[in-house]
Enzyme design. Structure first.
Site, PDB file in Angstrom:
ATOM      1  N   LYS A   1       5.905  -5.896   4.403  1.00  0.00           N
ATOM      2  CA  LYS A   1       5.555  -6.579   5.635  1.00  0.00           C
ATOM      3  C   LYS A   1       6.798  -6.879   6.476  1.00  0.00           C
ATOM      4  O   LYS A   1       6.732  -6.877   7.703  1.00  0.00           O
ATOM      5  CB  LYS A   1       4.756  -7.862   5.350  1.00  0.00           C
ATOM      6  CG  LYS A   1       3.371  -7.563   4.789  1.00  0.00           C
ATOM      7  CD  LYS A   1       2.583  -6.674   5.732  1.00  0.00           C
ATOM      8  CE  LYS A   1       1.233  -6.304   5.206  1.00  0.00           C
ATOM      9  NZ  LYS A   1       0.425  -5.570   6.197  1.00  0.00           N
TER      10      LYS A   1
ATOM     11  N   ASP B   1      -6.775   7.849   3.096  1.00  0.00           N
ATOM     12  CA  ASP B   1      -5.714   7.033   2.509  1.00  0.00           C
ATOM     13  C   ASP B   1      -4.538   7.155   3.469  1.00  0.00           C
ATOM     14  O   ASP B   1      -3.975   8.234   3.629  1.00  0.00           O
ATOM     15  CB  ASP B   1      -5.355   7.580   1.130  1.00  0.00           C
ATOM     16  CG  ASP B   1      -4.202   6.853   0.464  1.00  0.00           C
ATOM     17  OD1 ASP B   1      -3.512   6.040   1.128  1.00  0.00           O
ATOM     18  OD2 ASP B   1      -3.963   7.120  -0.728  1.00  0.00           O
ATOM     19  N   VAL B   2      -4.180   6.069   4.145  1.00  0.00           N
ATOM     20  CA  VAL B   2      -3.149   6.135   5.181  1.00  0.00           C
ATOM     21  C   VAL B   2      -1.790   6.546   4.635  1.00  0.00           C
ATOM     22  O   VAL B   2      -0.922   6.990   5.402  1.00  0.00           O
ATOM     23  CB  VAL B   2      -3.030   4.816   5.975  1.00  0.00           C
ATOM     24  CG1 VAL B   2      -4.295   4.548   6.768  1.00  0.00           C
ATOM     25  CG2 VAL B   2      -2.657   3.651   5.081  1.00  0.00           C
TER      26      VAL B   2
ATOM     27  N   TYR C   1       4.955  -6.640  -1.554  1.00  0.00           N
ATOM     28  CA  TYR C   1       4.187  -6.976  -0.362  1.00  0.00           C
ATOM     29  C   TYR C   1       5.095  -7.576   0.710  1.00  0.00           C
ATOM     30  O   TYR C   1       5.056  -7.166   1.876  1.00  0.00           O
ATOM     31  CB  TYR C   1       3.060  -7.947  -0.729  1.00  0.00           C
ATOM     32  CG  TYR C   1       2.159  -8.282   0.439  1.00  0.00           C
ATOM     33  CD1 TYR C   1       1.220  -7.355   0.900  1.00  0.00           C
ATOM     34  CD2 TYR C   1       2.242  -9.506   1.080  1.00  0.00           C
ATOM     35  CE1 TYR C   1       0.389  -7.662   1.964  1.00  0.00           C
ATOM     36  CE2 TYR C   1       1.418  -9.812   2.151  1.00  0.00           C
ATOM     37  CZ  TYR C   1       0.491  -8.880   2.581  1.00  0.00           C
ATOM     38  OH  TYR C   1      -0.324  -9.182   3.642  1.00  0.00           O
TER      39      TYR C   1
ATOM     40  N   CYS D   1      -4.264  -2.168  10.358  1.00  0.00           N
ATOM     41  CA  CYS D   1      -4.635  -3.330   9.545  1.00  0.00           C
ATOM     42  C   CYS D   1      -4.710  -2.977   8.064  1.00  0.00           C
ATOM     43  O   CYS D   1      -4.832  -3.877   7.236  1.00  0.00           O
ATOM     44  CB  CYS D   1      -5.985  -3.884   9.982  1.00  0.00           C
ATOM     45  SG  CYS D   1      -5.994  -4.592  11.633  1.00  0.00           S
TER      46      CYS D   1
END
Length: 165
Positions: A163, A57-58, A159, A84
């Site tokens: 980003k 899990d990053v 989100y 990604c």
């Protein structure tokens, strides 16, 4: 940078953009190391490409560090890291029932923003140990984003924020 024979980390490499990136890099001669929460998908892609996969899990910096150390031992220190991995659960800022969606917002930022930073940091730590190539670089880090940072959609505040960051 000529990537032939160099190790490449791809997060989210078990599916979608990450898997396509892993295939492209492997097709150009890179040794691929896939980091993904879904180890079954990650291993399937890695197997097809002659690479290796790690379940991680990053958003967990310690787990990322352990995985990057392990992949460096197995495949060599990375010269390439491509982020990604990402999540985009839809949630309004305040739901109809009046419940705040801070938990969703935090989760998305942890994966998409802090996860990206975790991988960059641990990959760069290993890249710094490598001798520079002909062009002077020791490695390259590529972070994917989304037009959503500029053109958000209903229910995508977290989100879009992740980003844009």
């Amino acid at each position: 940078m000529n990537i032939d024979g160099h190790t490449a980390i791809i997060t989210g490499g078990g599916s979608g953009l990450g898997a396509a990136t892993a295939r492209r890099l492997a097709g150009n001669g890179a040794r691929v190391a896939i980091l993904d929460r879904d180890i079954e998908q990650a291993e399937a892609v890695a197997h097809d490409l002659g690479g290796k996969a790690w379940a991680v899990d990053v958003s967990d910096g310690e787990a990322v560090g352990e995985a990057v150390d392990a992949l460096s031992d197995a495949l060599g220190a990375p010269r390439i890291a491509v982020n990604c991995a990402g999540v985009g659960t839809a949630s309004r800022i305040v739901g109809r029932e009046g419940k705040l969606s801070l938990d969703v917002f935090e989760h998305i930022l942890r994966v998409n923003l802090f996860g990206t930073y975790n991988v960059m940091s641990h990959a760069a730590k290993h890249m710094m140990t490598l001798d520079p190539l002909e062009g002077g670089e020791c490695g390259v880090i590529i972070n994917t984003a989304s037009i959503a940072y500029e053109d958000g959609q209903l229910g995508q505040a977290a989100y879009a924020a992740s980003k844009g960051a």
